[in-house]
Write a protein that holds these residues in place. Structure first.
Motif, short mmCIF file in Angstrom:
data_model
loop_
_atom_site.label_atom_id
_atom_site.label_comp_id
_atom_site.label_asym_id
_atom_site.label_seq_id
_atom_site.Cartn_x
_atom_site.Cartn_y
_atom_site.Cartn_z
N ARG A 184 0.80 -1.21 0.00
CA ARG A 184 0.00 0.00 0.00
C ARG A 184 0.85 1.28 0.00
NH1 ARG A 184 -4.51 -0.09 4.41
NH2 ARG A 184 -5.49 1.31 2.90
N TYR A 185 2.16 1.12 0.00
CA TYR A 185 3.06 2.28 0.05
C TYR A 185 4.00 2.24 -1.15
CZ TYR A 185 1.42 2.56 4.87
OH TYR A 185 0.64 2.64 5.98
N ASP A 186 4.01 3.31 -1.92
CA ASP A 186 4.85 3.39 -3.11
C ASP A 186 6.11 4.20 -2.83
OD1 ASP A 186 2.96 1.99 -4.68
OD2 ASP A 186 1.83 3.85 -5.02
N THR A 253 -5.01 5.45 4.07
CA THR A 253 -3.62 5.15 3.73
C THR A 253 -3.31 5.44 2.26
OG1 THR A 253 -3.45 3.49 5.47
CG2 THR A 253 -1.89 3.31 3.66
N SER A 254 -4.21 5.08 1.37
CA SER A 254 -3.93 5.26 -0.06
C SER A 254 -3.64 6.71 -0.41
CB SER A 254 -5.10 4.74 -0.90
OG SER A 254 -6.31 5.44 -0.57
N GLN A 257 -0.27 8.07 1.77
CA GLN A 257 1.05 7.69 1.28
C GLN A 257 1.38 8.38 -0.04
OE1 GLN A 257 2.16 5.42 -1.36
NE2 GLN A 257 0.15 5.43 -2.31
N ARG A 258 0.36 8.62 -0.85
CA ARG A 258 0.62 9.30 -2.13
C ARG A 258 1.07 10.74 -1.89
NH1 ARG A 258 -3.84 8.16 -4.22
NH2 ARG A 258 -5.00 10.06 -3.76
N GLY A 261 4.46 10.81 0.29
CA GLY A 261 5.62 10.39 -0.49
C GLY A 261 6.25 11.49 -1.31
N GLU A 282 5.67 4.86 8.06
CA GLU A 282 4.91 5.12 6.84
C GLU A 282 5.70 6.03 5.89
OE1 GLU A 282 0.34 5.04 7.13
OE2 GLU A 282 0.99 6.21 8.86
N ALA A 283 6.34 7.04 6.46
CA ALA A 283 7.17 7.92 5.62
C ALA A 283 8.34 7.15 5.01
CB ALA A 283 7.68 9.10 6.45
N CYS A 286 7.65 5.11 2.03
CA CYS A 286 7.52 5.88 0.78
C CYS A 286 8.87 6.43 0.32
CB CYS A 286 6.55 7.05 0.98
SG CYS A 286 4.88 6.56 1.42
N ARG A 335 13.27 2.84 2.35
CA ARG A 335 12.35 1.76 2.01
C ARG A 335 12.92 0.40 2.40
NH1 ARG A 335 6.98 0.69 0.03
NH2 ARG A 335 7.05 -1.47 -0.68
#
Length: 367
Positions: A184-186, A253-254, A257-258, A261, A282-283, A286, A335
């Motif tokens: 869920r994290y790009d 979250t979606s 994270q966008r 990021g 979370e950071a 991304c 990451r």
């Protein structure tokens, strides 16, 4: 031969509905753990306040909700305050329902930071385990954790060693960290974005320090999170030039994270001993480096000079100086740390091992 699947009753935080954001990091932890345990083949009953949403739609997860008045958070009580349960409170109703459900199940797992389930543990037949979600904020809670540790410390687990050090334990702590659904994290590699800050907007989170640093650098600070204290938010905003803070609100979250990021750095400024630091991870997931006070869980998570920078607590000048050096951090390294140390699968495996160990017969007596 692999161990048989467990049937577990998970009891959510009583401070707010799942999905509302009022439960803070507990909501994210619970969602990750539910998904991870289901992937490992376990059967789950999730007990939560009325209006909650299940974090996963799966035949092996059943959501049970109960009505009632939210429990006040210990974060906002005086340290020597007494235990308080409101009239028509949801807290005892959660535990009434959980004890009804356990039946032939293996154990109950408590995610709420509350005296009642800690006290119940030695007095009921079902095995109750507690993933402690905060550090020391209350004398009553400190005493309850210490009593349970003397009776059977296997029933307690913590997110970090720094958090566990807050409590009077009799054995080395069970530390399970935390975990995230990394799909869920790009990873985003842009290094010219804005500064960010994320968390519940409340005094113990120290937003004023991050806002001051952004103002001093002449930059905008993007702020994500549930505004728990409106008066505090207004004070922070009025103390810096207009436009310094861009309020982004609580996001799923979606979306979070966008947007997160795109930041070149996340500032993390807790005024208290954070148990873990979900927004930090979370950071990092991304690819966003984190500049944080060397306090609590974030001080254990961040690898200074590799995934961000740790600075002395409450030192705004050091925070600003580190912000100017963030371009030296490799976003791939951020990451990679999360993939090694904070995956959803890893958390579920650690929690399962903790519970299985605690289910083995043992006697204990509170002294």
């Amino acid at each position: 031969m692999s161990a048989r699947p467990l049937t577990l009753v998970l009891v959510s935080t009583p401070v707010g509905q799942l999905g509302s954001g009022r439960g803070g990091g507990v909501e994210l932890t619970l969602a990750s753990l539910v998904k991870g345990l289901v992937q490992r083949g376990h059967r789950l009953h999730l007990v939560a306040p009325e209006g909650s949403c299940s974090p996963v739609q799966d035949a092996r997860v059943t959501l049970h909700t109960v009505p009632g008045v939210d429990q006040p958070s210990w974060q906002h009580a005086e340290r020597n305050a007494s235990m308080r349960i409101p009239c028509n409170a949801v807290l005892p109703r959660l535990w009434d329902r959980a004890l009804e459900l356990v039946g032939d199940g293996d154990a109950l797992v408590n995610f709420g930071y509350d005296w009642l389930p800690l006290w119940l543990t030695p007095h009921v037949e079902p095995r109750i385990f507690h993933l402690v979600s905060m550090g020391s904020v209350s004398a009553v809670m400190d005493s309850a954790v210490a009593d349970l540790a003397r009776w059977d410390q296997r029933r307690l687990a913590f997110h970090t060693h720094r958090q566990a050090d807050d409590f009077d334990l009799v054995e080395p702590p069970e530390v399970v960290g935390n975990g995230f659904d990394l799909s869920r994290y790009d990873l985003q590699l842009s290094t010219d974005g804005p500064l960010g800050w994320a968390g519940r907007v409340a005094p113990e989170k120290g937003l004023e320090d991050a806002a001051s640093v952004a103002a001093g650098l002449g930059e905008t600070l993007r702020v994500w999170g549930f505004v728990e204290d409106d008066a505090y938010a207004r004070r922070v905003e009025s103390a810096v030039p207009a436009g310094t803070i861009e309020w982004c609100g609580f996001k799923p979250t979606s979306e979070l994270q966008r947007e997160l990021g795109r930041c070149r750095a996340l500032l993390n400024t807790p005024k208290w001993n954070e148990a873990y630091g979900n927004v930090v991870v979370e950071a990092l997931a991304c690819g966003v480096p984190v500049i944080a006070y060397d306090r609590g869980g974030p001080g254990e998570i961040i690898q200074s000079g590799e995934t961000g920078w740790l600075v002395p607590p409450d030192d705004r000048d050091a925070l600003a100086e580190a912000t100017l050096s963030v371009s030296s951090i490799d976003r791939h390294a951020c990451r990679h740390w999360v993939e090694r140390c904070a995956s959803q699968e890893g958390l579920a495996a650690r929690v399962e091992a903790w519970i299985r160990k605690g289910l083995k017969p043992a006697d204990g007596t509170i002294t």
